[in-house]
Write a protein that holds these residues in place. Structure first.
Motif, mmCIF file in Angstrom:
data_model
loop_
_atom_site.group_PDB
_atom_site.id
_atom_site.type_symbol
_atom_site.label_atom_id
_atom_site.label_comp_id
_atom_site.label_asym_id
_atom_site.label_seq_id
_atom_site.Cartn_x
_atom_site.Cartn_y
_atom_site.Cartn_z
ATOM 1 N N THR A 1 -3.314 16.004 37.449
ATOM 2 C CA THR A 1 -2.559 16.366 36.236
ATOM 3 C C THR A 1 -3.381 17.246 35.298
ATOM 4 O OG1 THR A 1 -3.262 14.275 35.227
ATOM 5 C CG2 THR A 1 -1.079 14.328 36.284
ATOM 6 N N GLY B 271 -1.693 16.132 25.779
ATOM 7 C CA GLY B 271 -1.925 16.929 26.970
ATOM 8 C C GLY B 271 -3.259 16.624 27.616
ATOM 9 N N THR C 89 3.512 15.057 27.022
ATOM 10 C CA THR C 89 3.770 14.646 28.395
ATOM 11 C C THR C 89 3.636 13.133 28.483
ATOM 12 O OG1 THR C 89 2.894 16.735 29.253
ATOM 13 C CG2 THR C 89 3.033 14.896 30.806
ATOM 14 N N GLN D 71 -1.781 19.538 31.457
ATOM 15 C CA GLN D 71 -0.501 18.961 31.035
ATOM 16 C C GLN D 71 -0.253 19.311 29.566
ATOM 17 O OE1 GLN D 71 1.751 17.103 33.116
ATOM 18 N NE2 GLN D 71 0.390 18.150 34.558
ATOM 19 N N GLN D 72 0.982 19.657 29.252
ATOM 20 C CA GLN D 72 1.322 20.022 27.886
ATOM 21 C C GLN D 72 1.382 18.790 26.984
ATOM 22 O OE1 GLN D 72 4.883 22.338 27.762
ATOM 23 N NE2 GLN D 72 4.037 24.016 28.981
#
Length: 295
Positions: free
Chosen positions: A65, A78, A72, A68-69
Motif C-alpha cells: 500500500t 495516507g 484511505t 495511499q491518499q
C-alpha cells in the motif's frame, strides 16, 4: 536598617505573587495567547501520547500500500513511498521534535543563566563572558548548529546539544541584562546592608525576579530548536533513520513531491503549528509580563 531590609524583602515576595495573578488575567484575556496555548496543547498531547494515538509503529512498512491518499481506510493521512503510515510518523516526529526542543531549552538555561548572572553581577567576569557570547553570536544560529552537529555526529541527543549550545549566547545576554537592571534595585541594596553574600543575593533576589525574562526567552528558543531539528534531520545531521523525525519525512518526500505531496505537506503543517503556537503564546506571555501593558 534591618527592619527596613526585611520589609523590602517581604514586599518583593508579595510583588511576585501579584505579578503571577496579573499575568494569568492578561493571558486569559488575550485571544492570540489563547489560540497559541490551544495549538500547543494539541501538539503536546499528540507528541506525548503518540504511542497510544498512532495506529501503527512509525517504521512499519506496508509494501502493498505505497502512496495511499489521505482518508484511505486504515490510513487517515495516507502512506509514503514505503507504505508507512503518515499519521503515525507525524505523531512520533512531533514527539521527537519536542524532545529535542525541551533538551535544547534546558541546556541553554543550565549553561546560559548562571553565566548571565555572573556576567551581570561581577564586572571582571563580564568582559570574559560577554566576549565569549559575542564570539558565538558572530556565527548565524543555524550555521553554528550545523557545524556543531557535523562535529558531534547525528542522533537526537547530539542534535539537542548542538541546538542548545547555539542558543546559549542569547540566554546569557538576556539574563545579564536583567541582572544589571535588578542589582541596583532597593531590595537588592537592602540585602547588601544585611551583609548577604553575593550568591545568596543572586539566588534569592535577582534570579526569582529575572524568571519572567528567562521564561519568555525559553518560548523563543523552543520553536527555533524545533525548526533547527527539522533542518538538521533534513540534512542528515539530526535524528537518524529508522527513528521518525519531521525533517526526515520532508527529506524522504522531496523526490515524490509533485506525484504525492501529502507525505511532505503533513509534517510541514506540524512544524508550522508548533512554531506558530509557541510564537503566539510567547508574544502573549511577553505582553502579560510587561507591567506597562495595563492591568
Amino acid at each position: 536598617m534591618t527592619a527596613i531590609a526585611e520589609t523590602l524583602a517581604e514586599a518583593s515576595a508579595g510583588a511576585l505573587g501579584r505579578v503571577r495573578g496579573r499575568v494569568l488575567r492578561k493571558l486569559s484575556h488575550n485571544p492570540m495567547g489563547l489560540v497559541g496555548g490551544a495549538l500547543l496543547l494539541i501538539v503536546i498531547v499528540a507528541g506525548v501520547f503518540a504511542p497510544w494515538l498512532a495506529p501503527y509503529p512509525p517504521a512499519e512498512v506496508h509494501f502493498s500500500t505505497p502512496f495511499q491518499q489521505p482518508d484511505t481506510v486504515g490510513f487517515a493521512l495516507g502512506t509514503d513511498d514505503l507504505g508507512r503510515d503518515v499519521l503515525s510518523r507525524v505523531l512520533y516526529g512531533t514527539r521527537a521534535s519536542f524532545e529535542v526542543g525541551v533538551l535544547s531549552v534546558l541546556l541553554a538555561i543550565v549553561v546560559g543563566v548562571p553565566l548571565g548572572l555572573l556576567a551581570g553581577y561581577w564586572r571582571r567576569l563580564d568582559a570574559l563572558v560577554s566576549r565569549l557570547a559575542d564570539l558565538m553570536l558572530a556565527f548565524p544560529f543555524l550555521i553554528l548548529a550545523v557545524g556543531l552537529a557535523a562535529i558531534n555526529g547525528g542522533g537526537l541527543g547530539n542534535a539537542a546539544i548542538a541546538l542548545g549550545t547555539a542558543n546559549v549566547p542569547t540566554m546569557i545576554r538576556v539574563v545579564r541584562a536583567e541582572t544589571l537592571r535588578l542589582k541596583d534595585t532597593d531590595f537588592v541594596l537592602a540585602a547588601h546592608t544585611m551583609d548577604a553574600g553575593a550568591f545568596r543575593i543572586l539566588g534569592q533576589h535577582i534570579l526569582p525576579n529575572a524568571l519572567s525574562a528567562i521564561i519568555v526567552q525559553a518560548t523563543v528558543i523552543m520553536p527555533a530548536a524545533v525548526l533547527g531539528e527539522a533542518i538538521l534531520s533534513f540534512l542528515g545531521l539530526g535524528i537518524q533513520p529508522p527513528d521518525p523525525s519531521l525533517g526526515i519525512m520532508l527529506s524522504d518526500a522531496q523526490q515524490y513531491l509533485f506525484r504525492t505531496p501529502w507525505p511532505a505537506v503533513f509534517p510541514g503543517i506540524a512544524i508550522a503549528l508548533i512554531c506558530l503556537g509557541f510564537n503566539l503564546f510567547g508574544d502573549a506571555l511577553r505582553d502579560a509580563l510587561d507591567p506597562k501593558t495595563g492591568k
